[in-house]
Scaffold this motif. Structure first.
Motif, mmCIF file in Angstrom:
data_model
loop_
_atom_site.group_PDB
_atom_site.id
_atom_site.type_symbol
_atom_site.label_atom_id
_atom_site.label_comp_id
_atom_site.label_asym_id
_atom_site.label_seq_id
_atom_site.Cartn_x
_atom_site.Cartn_y
_atom_site.Cartn_z
ATOM 1 N N SER A 11 0.839 -1.209 0.000
ATOM 2 C CA SER A 11 0.000 0.000 0.000
ATOM 3 C C SER A 11 0.869 1.252 0.000
ATOM 4 O O SER A 11 0.581 2.235 -0.691
ATOM 5 C CB SER A 11 -0.919 0.008 1.221
ATOM 6 N N ALA A 12 1.952 1.204 0.788
ATOM 7 C CA ALA A 12 2.859 2.355 0.868
ATOM 8 C C ALA A 12 3.513 2.629 -0.482
ATOM 9 O O ALA A 12 3.764 3.778 -0.843
ATOM 10 C CB ALA A 12 3.923 2.106 1.935
ATOM 11 N N ALA A 13 3.780 1.560 -1.233
ATOM 12 C CA ALA A 13 4.398 1.722 -2.547
ATOM 13 C C ALA A 13 3.384 2.082 -3.629
ATOM 14 O O ALA A 13 3.766 2.402 -4.758
ATOM 15 C CB ALA A 13 5.119 0.434 -2.934
ATOM 16 N N GLY A 14 2.097 2.016 -3.283
ATOM 17 C CA GLY A 14 1.056 2.357 -4.257
ATOM 18 C C GLY A 14 0.912 1.329 -5.362
ATOM 19 O O GLY A 14 0.555 1.670 -6.497
ATOM 20 N N LEU A 15 1.172 0.054 -5.039
ATOM 21 C CA LEU A 15 1.129 -1.002 -6.050
ATOM 22 C C LEU A 15 -0.091 -1.906 -5.858
ATOM 23 O O LEU A 15 -0.448 -2.238 -4.729
ATOM 24 C CB LEU A 15 2.390 -1.864 -5.969
ATOM 25 N N SER A 16 -0.671 -2.311 -6.950
ATOM 26 C CA SER A 16 -1.700 -3.347 -6.899
ATOM 27 C C SER A 16 -1.000 -4.698 -6.827
ATOM 28 O O SER A 16 0.224 -4.803 -7.005
ATOM 29 C CB SER A 16 -2.581 -3.289 -8.143
ATOM 30 N N LEU A 17 -1.777 -5.756 -6.574
ATOM 31 C CA LEU A 17 -1.186 -7.095 -6.562
ATOM 32 C C LEU A 17 -0.554 -7.408 -7.919
ATOM 33 O O LEU A 17 0.547 -7.977 -7.991
ATOM 34 C CB LEU A 17 -2.260 -8.131 -6.227
ATOM 35 N N ARG A 18 -1.249 -7.035 -8.986
ATOM 36 C CA ARG A 18 -0.734 -7.271 -10.333
ATOM 37 C C ARG A 18 0.551 -6.467 -10.571
ATOM 38 O O ARG A 18 1.507 -6.970 -11.167
ATOM 39 C CB ARG A 18 -1.802 -6.917 -11.362
ATOM 40 N N ASP A 19 0.590 -5.211 -10.108
ATOM 41 C CA ASP A 19 1.787 -4.377 -10.267
ATOM 42 C C ASP A 19 2.989 -5.033 -9.576
ATOM 43 O O ASP A 19 4.105 -5.044 -10.115
ATOM 44 C CB ASP A 19 1.572 -2.995 -9.645
ATOM 45 N N LEU A 20 2.743 -5.563 -8.381
ATOM 46 C CA LEU A 20 3.832 -6.178 -7.624
ATOM 47 C C LEU A 20 4.310 -7.460 -8.310
ATOM 48 O O LEU A 20 5.511 -7.758 -8.331
ATOM 49 C CB LEU A 20 3.391 -6.466 -6.189
ATOM 50 N N GLU A 21 3.365 -8.199 -8.881
ATOM 51 C CA GLU A 21 3.745 -9.397 -9.641
ATOM 52 C C GLU A 21 4.733 -9.041 -10.750
ATOM 53 O O GLU A 21 5.778 -9.688 -10.923
ATOM 54 C CB GLU A 21 2.499 -10.048 -10.239
ATOM 55 N N VAL A 22 4.415 -7.970 -11.487
ATOM 56 C CA VAL A 22 5.281 -7.537 -12.587
ATOM 57 C C VAL A 22 6.626 -7.054 -12.057
ATOM 58 O O VAL A 22 7.690 -7.365 -12.610
ATOM 59 C CB VAL A 22 4.591 -6.423 -13.402
ATOM 60 N N LYS A 23 6.598 -6.322 -10.928
ATOM 61 C CA LYS A 23 7.828 -5.724 -10.398
ATOM 62 C C LYS A 23 8.807 -6.775 -9.898
ATOM 63 O O LYS A 23 10.018 -6.533 -9.854
ATOM 64 C CB LYS A 23 7.480 -4.736 -9.285
ATOM 65 N N ILE A 24 8.324 -7.944 -9.498
ATOM 66 C CA ILE A 24 9.235 -9.008 -9.066
ATOM 67 C C ILE A 24 9.535 -9.986 -10.203
ATOM 68 O O ILE A 24 10.002 -11.107 -9.981
ATOM 69 C CB ILE A 24 8.682 -9.774 -7.838
ATOM 70 N N GLY A 25 9.258 -9.533 -11.410
ATOM 71 C CA GLY A 25 9.607 -10.346 -12.572
ATOM 72 C C GLY A 25 8.754 -11.574 -12.751
ATOM 73 O O GLY A 25 9.226 -12.593 -13.288
ATOM 74 N N ASN A 26 7.489 -11.498 -12.299
ATOM 75 C CA ASN A 26 6.542 -12.607 -12.449
ATOM 76 C C ASN A 26 7.048 -13.908 -11.818
ATOM 77 O O ASN A 26 6.744 -15.002 -12.301
ATOM 78 C CB ASN A 26 6.216 -12.843 -13.936
ATOM 79 N N ARG A 27 7.820 -13.764 -10.739
ATOM 80 C CA ARG A 27 8.298 -14.962 -10.039
ATOM 81 C C ARG A 27 7.135 -15.765 -9.476
ATOM 82 O O ARG A 27 7.185 -16.993 -9.433
ATOM 83 C CB ARG A 27 9.242 -14.573 -8.897
ATOM 84 N N VAL A 28 6.115 -15.036 -8.975
ATOM 85 C CA VAL A 28 4.879 -15.676 -8.537
ATOM 86 C C VAL A 28 3.724 -14.826 -9.042
ATOM 87 O O VAL A 28 3.912 -13.675 -9.449
ATOM 88 C CB VAL A 28 4.798 -15.813 -6.989
ATOM 89 N N THR A 29 2.520 -15.348 -8.990
ATOM 90 C CA THR A 29 1.354 -14.642 -9.505
ATOM 91 C C THR A 29 0.791 -13.662 -8.477
ATOM 92 O O THR A 29 1.101 -13.741 -7.283
ATOM 93 C CB THR A 29 0.244 -15.623 -9.885
ATOM 94 N N ALA A 30 -0.071 -12.772 -8.955
ATOM 95 C CA ALA A 30 -0.774 -11.848 -8.060
ATOM 96 C C ALA A 30 -1.619 -12.630 -7.059
ATOM 97 O O ALA A 30 -1.745 -12.232 -5.893
ATOM 98 C CB ALA A 30 -1.656 -10.896 -8.875
ATOM 99 N N GLN A 31 -2.192 -13.741 -7.516
ATOM 100 C CA GLN A 31 -3.000 -14.565 -6.616
ATOM 101 C C GLN A 31 -2.150 -15.126 -5.476
ATOM 102 O O GLN A 31 -2.584 -15.194 -4.330
ATOM 103 C CB GLN A 31 -3.652 -15.720 -7.401
ATOM 104 N N ALA A 32 -0.918 -15.524 -5.793
ATOM 105 C CA ALA A 32 -0.019 -16.054 -4.765
ATOM 106 C C ALA A 32 0.346 -14.961 -3.757
ATOM 107 O O ALA A 32 0.389 -15.203 -2.547
ATOM 108 C CB ALA A 32 1.245 -16.623 -5.409
ATOM 109 N N ILE A 33 0.588 -13.750 -4.265
ATOM 110 C CA ILE A 33 0.910 -12.637 -3.361
ATOM 111 C C ILE A 33 -0.272 -12.356 -2.447
ATOM 112 O O ILE A 33 -0.119 -12.080 -1.256
ATOM 113 C CB ILE A 33 1.291 -11.377 -4.170
ATOM 114 N N GLY A 34 -1.486 -12.432 -3.004
ATOM 115 C CA GLY A 34 -2.685 -12.258 -2.190
ATOM 116 C C GLY A 34 -2.758 -13.283 -1.073
ATOM 117 O O GLY A 34 -3.169 -12.964 0.052
ATOM 118 N N LYS A 35 -2.342 -14.512 -1.344
ATOM 119 C CA LYS A 35 -2.333 -15.547 -0.312
ATOM 120 C C LYS A 35 -1.305 -15.236 0.771
ATOM 121 O O LYS A 35 -1.537 -15.479 1.955
ATOM 122 C CB LYS A 35 -2.039 -16.912 -0.938
#
Length: 361
Positions: A11-35
């Motif tokens: 939240s502090a970085a202003g990223l959505s789950l999908r944004d964070l997925e992309v920023k970590i090089g798609n190592r895991v999915t947005a769904q995994a980050i949500g978990k």
């Protein structure tokens, strides 16, 4: 589990789950980050490092004390702020407090619990009762009516943690409690390090008022906190001794000497004199007309002879050096806490010229 810390940092970085997925090089999915955020699963070490790098936080922050949470967070805002803006401040406060409390615990310091009076919170049914609250707290801390030379040091000695950090122009400061499992909450006050010195001191005293007063519904809480701040920084007895009980006029020389003595702005001194009946409404208005002419009533409100810098919280740094000297923590850990290299830590521990250089900056 890292759920709360991860979600706050995202939240502090202003990223959505999908944004964070992309920023970590798609190592895991947005769904995994949500978990991860819901504490339904835990990332492996490589993903954890990638998440920390992407969010510009340490791995230690993400895996830190999950039982430590901020509660009763109150921002003092000039304007509406975004959730991202608030989350950035909250994440910084949580990270700072985790380190601070760890060092205090290792050194077995009593200041890890705050020195709050039994009768707290002081009930305030009328704005003028803020004076009584300020006087009661001063008595509890054994301050008498003397001016307070360093307000930050006083608060930290009493167990109130102070963080001076750059805030946006929309935020004056905030108060919060840090709750830990099985322990009493720890209060923290955050002030804007960009503000000039007397304004920072007043903000600290204002936020202290919010912490210790129980302002009743029909009373304006901000006015009560302002009144508390004036009374805490400038007790009636001290001000009467310096200025007298009734004045029809006052000169700049006297006002600036009072400013130095109490560490308060000329405007705060003038308000306090009005509240105590030292200045009549006519005298008060005449002075504020002059402040308006001089531009002090407009942002950044900085007055002539204002302290360019506020009182910097130095206790955490001092305690970290102590913890190293007493072998309570390693040099590597201390360097991490102070955000410096081990080489620089040793230089500051062993070379007196290091502090001469720091003081000259």
């Amino acid at each position: 589990m890292i759920g709360q810390r991860l979600k706050l940092a995202r939240s502090a970085a202003g990223l959505s789950l999908r944004d964070l997925e992309v920023k970590i090089g798609n190592r895991v999915t947005a769904q995994a980050i949500g978990k991860y955020e819901r504490n339904e699963s835990m990332p492996g070490s490589s993903v954890l490092i990638a998440l920390a790098d992407a969010l510009d936080v340490s791995v230690d922050y993400l895996v830190g004390d999950q039982e430590m949470v901020l509660e009763a967070v109150e921002f003092r805002k000039k304007k509406i702020t975004s959730r991202r803006e608030e989350a950035q401040v909250e994440a910084k406060v949580l990270h700072f407090l985790e380190h601070y409390l760890m060092v205090e615990e290792l050194l077995h310091l009593s200041s890890i619990e705050w020195n709050n009076p039994r009768e707290i919170s002081y009930p305030v049914h009328d704005v003028s009762e803020a004076d009584r609250a300020a006087r009661s707290l001063r008595n509890h801390w054994g301050l008498g009516s003397d001016p307070i030379p360093n307000l930050v040091e006083l608060l930290e000695e009493q167990g109130i943690k102070v963080l001076a950090t750059e805030l946006s122009n929309n935020i004056d400061g905030l108060t919060a409690n840090v709750r830990r499992e099985g322990k009493d909450p720890v209060p923290v006050i955050v002030v804007n390090s960009k503000e000039w010195g007397e304004r920072q001191r007043f903000t600290l005293a204002h936020e202290l008022g919010h912490l210790v007063m129980d302002v009743k519904a029909r009373v304006d809480e901000e006015k009560a906190a302002h009144r508390f701040a004036g009374a805490f920084l400038m007790p009636a007895e001290a001000l009467w001794a310096e200025i007298g009980k009734h004045r029809k006029a006052i000169g700049w020389g006297e006002l600036f000497e009072l400013k130095k003595l109490f560490g308060a702005s000329v405007q705060a001194i003038t308000y306090r004199c009005k509240d105590l009946g030292i200045f009549s409404q006519t005298t008060f208005q005449r002075l504020f007309n002059e402040f308006e002419r001089l531009g002090w009533r407009r942002p950044p409100h900085e007055e002539t002879l204002a302290r360019k810098e506020g009182e910097k919280p130095k206790r955490f740094k001092r305690l970290t050096f102590r913890a190293v000297a007493e072998r309570a923590i390693s040099e590597a850990k201390a360097a991490e806490l102070l955000a410096i290299s081990v080489q620089e830590l040793n230089r500051r521990m062993e070379d007196p010229s290091a502090y001469e250089e720091e003081a000259s900056v």
